[in-house]
Design a protein around this motif. Structure first.
Motif, PDB file in Angstrom:
ATOM      1  N   ILE A 199       0.838  -1.205   0.000  1.00 40.64           N
ATOM      2  CA  ILE A 199       0.000   0.000   0.000  1.00 40.64           C
ATOM      3  C   ILE A 199       0.872   1.253   0.000  1.00 40.64           C
ATOM      4  O   ILE A 199       0.608   2.207  -0.743  1.00 40.64           O
ATOM      5  CB  ILE A 199      -0.950  -0.024   1.210  1.00 40.64           C
ATOM      6  N   LEU A 200       1.907   1.261   0.800  1.00 37.80           N
ATOM      7  CA  LEU A 200       2.780   2.434   0.868  1.00 37.80           C
ATOM      8  C   LEU A 200       3.622   2.589  -0.386  1.00 37.80           C
ATOM      9  O   LEU A 200       3.791   3.696  -0.916  1.00 37.80           O
ATOM     10  CB  LEU A 200       3.684   2.331   2.106  1.00 37.80           C
ATOM     11  N   GLU A 201       4.146   1.484  -0.890  1.00 39.42           N
ATOM     12  CA  GLU A 201       5.024   1.533  -2.065  1.00 39.42           C
ATOM     13  C   GLU A 201       4.277   1.949  -3.323  1.00 39.42           C
ATOM     14  O   GLU A 201       4.840   2.614  -4.201  1.00 39.42           O
ATOM     15  CB  GLU A 201       5.670   0.161  -2.275  1.00 39.42           C
ATOM     16  N   SER A 202       3.005   1.578  -3.439  1.00 42.67           N
ATOM     17  CA  SER A 202       2.241   1.833  -4.664  1.00 42.67           C
ATOM     18  C   SER A 202       1.534   3.179  -4.655  1.00 42.67           C
ATOM     19  O   SER A 202       0.907   3.556  -5.651  1.00 42.67           O
ATOM     20  CB  SER A 202       1.202   0.718  -4.859  1.00 42.67           C
ATOM     21  N   ALA A 203       1.602   3.933  -3.568  1.00 45.77           N
ATOM     22  CA  ALA A 203       0.881   5.211  -3.469  1.00 45.77           C
ATOM     23  C   ALA A 203       1.447   6.243  -4.437  1.00 45.77           C
ATOM     24  O   ALA A 203       2.652   6.258  -4.737  1.00 45.77           O
ATOM     25  CB  ALA A 203       0.959   5.739  -2.036  1.00 45.77           C
ATOM     26  N   ASP A 204       0.574   7.123  -4.936  1.00 44.38           N
ATOM     27  CA  ASP A 204       0.991   8.226  -5.805  1.00 44.38           C
ATOM     28  C   ASP A 204       1.520   9.370  -4.945  1.00 44.38           C
ATOM     29  O   ASP A 204       0.778   9.941  -4.130  1.00 44.38           O
ATOM     30  CB  ASP A 204      -0.197   8.717  -6.639  1.00 44.38           C
ATOM     31  N   ASP A 205       2.772   9.716  -5.126  1.00 43.72           N
ATOM     32  CA  ASP A 205       3.416  10.735  -4.304  1.00 43.72           C
ATOM     33  C   ASP A 205       2.762  12.095  -4.533  1.00 43.72           C
ATOM     34  O   ASP A 205       2.607  12.543  -5.668  1.00 43.72           O
ATOM     35  CB  ASP A 205       4.903  10.787  -4.648  1.00 43.72           C
TER      36      ASP A 205
ATOM     37  N   GLY B 279       1.823  11.724   3.828  1.00 45.03           N
ATOM     38  CA  GLY B 279       2.532  10.469   4.074  1.00 45.03           C
ATOM     39  C   GLY B 279       3.281  10.061   2.823  1.00 45.03           C
ATOM     40  O   GLY B 279       3.989  10.868   2.205  1.00 45.03           O
ATOM     41  N   TYR B 280       3.111   8.796   2.418  1.00 46.48           N
ATOM     42  CA  TYR B 280       3.737   8.326   1.181  1.00 46.48           C
ATOM     43  C   TYR B 280       2.909   8.674  -0.052  1.00 46.48           C
ATOM     44  O   TYR B 280       3.343   8.428  -1.173  1.00 46.48           O
ATOM     45  CB  TYR B 280       3.963   6.816   1.246  1.00 46.48           C
ATOM     46  N   GLY B 281       1.702   9.240   0.140  1.00 51.61           N
ATOM     47  CA  GLY B 281       0.907   9.671  -0.989  1.00 51.61           C
ATOM     48  C   GLY B 281      -0.496   9.095  -1.001  1.00 51.61           C
ATOM     49  O   GLY B 281      -0.967   8.495  -0.031  1.00 51.61           O
ATOM     50  N   LEU B 282      -1.173   9.309  -2.126  1.00 47.92           N
ATOM     51  CA  LEU B 282      -2.548   8.862  -2.327  1.00 47.92           C
ATOM     52  C   LEU B 282      -2.561   7.407  -2.775  1.00 47.92           C
ATOM     53  O   LEU B 282      -1.852   7.032  -3.718  1.00 47.92           O
ATOM     54  CB  LEU B 282      -3.217   9.737  -3.390  1.00 47.92           C
ATOM     55  N   ILE B 283      -3.356   6.578  -2.132  1.00 46.80           N
ATOM     56  CA  ILE B 283      -3.386   5.157  -2.492  1.00 46.80           C
ATOM     57  C   ILE B 283      -3.789   4.977  -3.953  1.00 46.80           C
ATOM     58  O   ILE B 283      -4.565   5.754  -4.505  1.00 46.80           O
ATOM     59  CB  ILE B 283      -4.327   4.352  -1.572  1.00 46.80           C
ATOM     60  N   ASN B 284      -3.248   3.943  -4.575  1.00 46.21           N
ATOM     61  CA  ASN B 284      -3.521   3.622  -5.977  1.00 46.21           C
ATOM     62  C   ASN B 284      -3.931   2.152  -6.032  1.00 46.21           C
ATOM     63  O   ASN B 284      -3.090   1.258  -5.877  1.00 46.21           O
ATOM     64  CB  ASN B 284      -2.271   3.884  -6.822  1.00 46.21           C
ATOM     65  N   VAL B 285      -5.218   1.907  -6.217  1.00 45.32           N
ATOM     66  CA  VAL B 285      -5.746   0.537  -6.159  1.00 45.32           C
ATOM     67  C   VAL B 285      -5.139  -0.337  -7.248  1.00 45.32           C
ATOM     68  O   VAL B 285      -4.697  -1.469  -6.979  1.00 45.32           O
ATOM     69  CB  VAL B 285      -7.284   0.558  -6.270  1.00 45.32           C
ATOM     70  N   TYR B 286      -5.083   0.172  -8.469  1.00 45.23           N
ATOM     71  CA  TYR B 286      -4.575  -0.644  -9.572  1.00 45.23           C
ATOM     72  C   TYR B 286      -3.105  -1.010  -9.365  1.00 45.23           C
ATOM     73  O   TYR B 286      -2.710  -2.176  -9.492  1.00 45.23           O
ATOM     74  CB  TYR B 286      -4.746   0.102 -10.893  1.00 45.23           C
ATOM     75  N   ARG B 287      -2.284  -0.022  -9.030  1.00 41.87           N
ATOM     76  CA  ARG B 287      -0.856  -0.284  -8.857  1.00 41.87           C
ATOM     77  C   ARG B 287      -0.607  -1.238  -7.681  1.00 41.87           C
ATOM     78  O   ARG B 287       0.253  -2.122  -7.755  1.00 41.87           O
ATOM     79  CB  ARG B 287      -0.108   1.021  -8.649  1.00 41.87           C
ATOM     80  N   ALA B 288      -1.369  -1.086  -6.607  1.00 44.66           N
ATOM     81  CA  ALA B 288      -1.215  -1.966  -5.467  1.00 44.66           C
ATOM     82  C   ALA B 288      -1.541  -3.409  -5.828  1.00 44.66           C
ATOM     83  O   ALA B 288      -0.832  -4.350  -5.441  1.00 44.66           O
ATOM     84  CB  ALA B 288      -2.086  -1.488  -4.307  1.00 44.66           C
ATOM     85  N   LEU B 289      -2.611  -3.616  -6.569  1.00 50.41           N
ATOM     86  CA  LEU B 289      -3.004  -4.981  -6.947  1.00 50.41           C
ATOM     87  C   LEU B 289      -2.021  -5.584  -7.948  1.00 50.41           C
ATOM     88  O   LEU B 289      -1.773  -6.797  -7.925  1.00 50.41           O
ATOM     89  CB  LEU B 289      -4.419  -4.987  -7.508  1.00 50.41           C
ATOM     90  N   GLU B 290      -1.448  -4.742  -8.795  1.00 43.14           N
ATOM     91  CA  GLU B 290      -0.386  -5.238  -9.693  1.00 43.14           C
ATOM     92  C   GLU B 290       0.790  -5.762  -8.904  1.00 43.14           C
ATOM     93  O   GLU B 290       1.325  -6.847  -9.196  1.00 43.14           O
ATOM     94  CB  GLU B 290       0.065  -4.106 -10.624  1.00 43.14           C
ATOM     95  N   LEU B 291       1.219  -5.004  -7.884  1.00 44.60           N
ATOM     96  CA  LEU B 291       2.325  -5.452  -7.052  1.00 44.60           C
ATOM     97  C   LEU B 291       1.969  -6.719  -6.271  1.00 44.60           C
ATOM     98  O   LEU B 291       2.801  -7.613  -6.128  1.00 44.60           O
ATOM     99  CB  LEU B 291       2.724  -4.347  -6.060  1.00 44.60           C
ATOM    100  N   ALA B 292       0.734  -6.800  -5.824  1.00 42.01           N
ATOM    101  CA  ALA B 292       0.323  -7.956  -5.022  1.00 42.01           C
ATOM    102  C   ALA B 292       0.288  -9.237  -5.838  1.00 42.01           C
ATOM    103  O   ALA B 292       0.508 -10.334  -5.297  1.00 42.01           O
ATOM    104  CB  ALA B 292      -1.057  -7.692  -4.423  1.00 42.01           C
ATOM    105  N   LYS B 293       0.042  -9.139  -7.132  1.00 46.43           N
ATOM    106  CA  LYS B 293      -0.063 -10.336  -7.975  1.00 46.43           C
ATOM    107  C   LYS B 293       1.304 -10.920  -8.322  1.00 46.43           C
ATOM    108  O   LYS B 293       1.398 -12.049  -8.785  1.00 46.43           O
ATOM    109  CB  LYS B 293      -0.813  -9.990  -9.275  1.00 46.43           C
ATOM    110  N   ARG B 294       2.363 -10.152  -8.098  1.00 45.42           N
ATOM    111  CA  ARG B 294       3.690 -10.623  -8.521  1.00 45.42           C
ATOM    112  C   ARG B 294       4.178 -11.772  -7.646  1.00 45.42           C
ATOM    113  O   ARG B 294       3.879 -11.845  -6.470  1.00 45.42           O
ATOM    114  CB  ARG B 294       4.695  -9.472  -8.452  1.00 45.42           C
TER     115      ARG B 294
END
Length: 453
Positions: free
Chosen positions: A421-427, A438-453
């Motif tokens: 969640i923190l790594e995928s947020a939009d700064d 904080g680390y930025g605005l959450i990005n649902v698509y980018r977070a789920l992309e990272l989670a699928k790896r």
């Protein structure tokens, strides 16, 4: 859980948790605080209206509740700074944790010594109320007992509310009112995961409208901490609003769309009809949710005083691999708020529709990410819909994202979900982590992309 984040100061166990669910007013900015970035406020006068979507001034309602507590003869307050940030607790109650459970005869001796009685118990933690002694007097007595581990006030917690091709749901209010879901790339994220029934989400709040047509098919087991029964019906509206952001049934031609499509909601009622509850009740609700299989827990509530009984419950959930999400608070202050400031918790601030920092949102090193919080349309008690504002509304966006991540990759630990969640947020704001976004605005698509790896 890795302790990378500064812990917010919060009061002890007995202070009632004031959940900033519906309305914390806009206080003056903290003295000598740096000017927040992009200060253009959301213009409430141009907010959309609709005969069945009610715009509620939840922030003002929260401020009125705080004023009532300040004047209540059985409520005491803790002043945290010159700005006036306060926490509250019951003047004639105390939270006590025993090293070993006292016998019935020993318990009666204690009740006689304090001229009071036991009113609540969670495992080794007891709450006593006295007819004639103050908290300070009871504390002196209990601290003299070798069998006592610790004692603290019974704190009050308040709501933190400030009134493939992308999949676009057909819910009647979605296109006109729900700016918040497209802002965090939810529609694109739905092409990767819409959730799973095997990942339940617990909401520790004022309960849920159990017969709301947009929620009724999403409700799993629930618990009313206040009545100690299985009927967590919402008498306030805050919990129903939080639940709708997470799980209002999408694509059903009705009302609003939640962020998850299939994840069951576990409604845990720990806040009363006025929108506040105590540290012991919130802690009990967290433990119940963990013991009944919650994978993610939302806490849209807070207090500026740390509580040992609440912190123990937070650590219990963290040790059982539960993702914890909490609202940062709505007082526009850098004073740390709990449970958001505990290192095991993802702390969430709020942004406006133009993605600027919401002036009511608390800020500081403990803020991890931000999410939409201003003029958020969702379900409300009485089969209604309402637009509310506050970090109470921002937090469930992150909770729902955590549920989607655990749905697409159930092997991930709670620490790994947090990192994604923190790594995928939009700064936003200053480059890198900053006190407002904080680390930025959450990005649902980018977070789920990272989670699928």
């Amino acid at each position: 859980m890795k302790r990378r984040y500064r812990i917010w100061a919060a009061t002890s166990a007995v202070v009632a948790l004031l959940v900033a669910a519906a309305a914390l007013g806009r206080p003056a900015l903290e003295e000598n605080a740096p000017a927040p970035p992009r200060l253009k406020p959301f213009d409430a006068e141009v907010a959309p209206t609709h005969p069945t979507v009610v715009a509620l001034d939840s922030l003002s309602a929260g401020e009125q509740l705080k004023q009532q507590l300040n004047k209540h003869p059985r409520i005491r307050e803790i002043l945290h700074n010159r700005r006036g940030d306060r926490s509250h607790y019951f003047a004639n109650e105390i939270v006590v944790r025993f090293r070993a459970l006292p016998s019935e005869s020993r318990l009666q001796q204690m009740e006689a010594a304090i001229a009071g009685q036991l009113i609540k118990q969670v495992d080794h933690v007891f709450v006593f109320r006295s007819r004639g002694q103050t908290y300070e007097e009871m504390r002196r007595y209990f601290r003299s007992l070798p069998m006592v581990d610790y004692c603290e006030p019974h704190y009050i917690y308040m709501q933190n509310e400030w009134n493939k091709p992308a999949l676009i749901p057909n819910d009647s209010f979605y296109a006109r009112y729900q700016w918040n879901l497209p802002a965090i790339h939810t529609e694109d994220g739905w092409t990767l995961s819409r959730g799973k029934q095997t990942v339940p989400v617990a909401i520790i709040d004022s309960g849920v409208d159990l017969t709301h047509p947009d929620l009724i098919r999403r409700l799993g087991p629930g618990y009313n901490v206040l009545a100690d029964d299985r009927s967590p019906n919402d008498e306030n509206g805050h919990g129903t609003h939080v639940a709708g952001i997470i799980a209002s049934q999408p694509n059903n031609d009705e009302g609003v769309a939640g962020i998850t499509w299939f994840n069951p909601i576990m409604a845990v009622k720990a806040l009363n009809a006025d929108g506040y509850g105590t540290s012991i009740d919130v802690a009990k609700g967290i433990r119940w949710a963990v013991d009944h299989g919650a994978k993610v827990i939302n806490l849209s509530l807070g207090n500026y005083q740390p509580s040992s009984v609440l912190e123990e419950a937070i650590r219990y959930a963290d040790a059982h691999d539960v993702v914890l999400v909490a609202a940062s608070g709505n007082d526009s202050t850098s004073q740390p708020s709990f449970p958001a400031a505990y290192p095991e918790v993802i702390s969430v601030g709020a942004v406006n529709p133009d993605l600027s920092y919401a002036l009511y949102s608390n800020y500081g090193d403990y803020v991890d990410v931000v999410a939409p919080g201003t003029n958020i349309a969702s379900t409300f008690a009485g089969h209604r819909y309402a637009a509310l504002s506050g970090t109470s509304m921002a937090a469930p966006h992150v909770t729902a994202l955590a549920a989607l991540i655990r749905s697409v990759n159930p092997r991930l630990s709670n620490d790994e979900v947090r990192d994604i969640i923190l790594e995928s947020a939009d700064d936003l704001g200053e480059r890198g982590k900053d006190p407002y976004y904080g680390y930025g605005l959450i990005n649902v698509y980018r977070a789920l992309e990272l989670a699928k790896r």
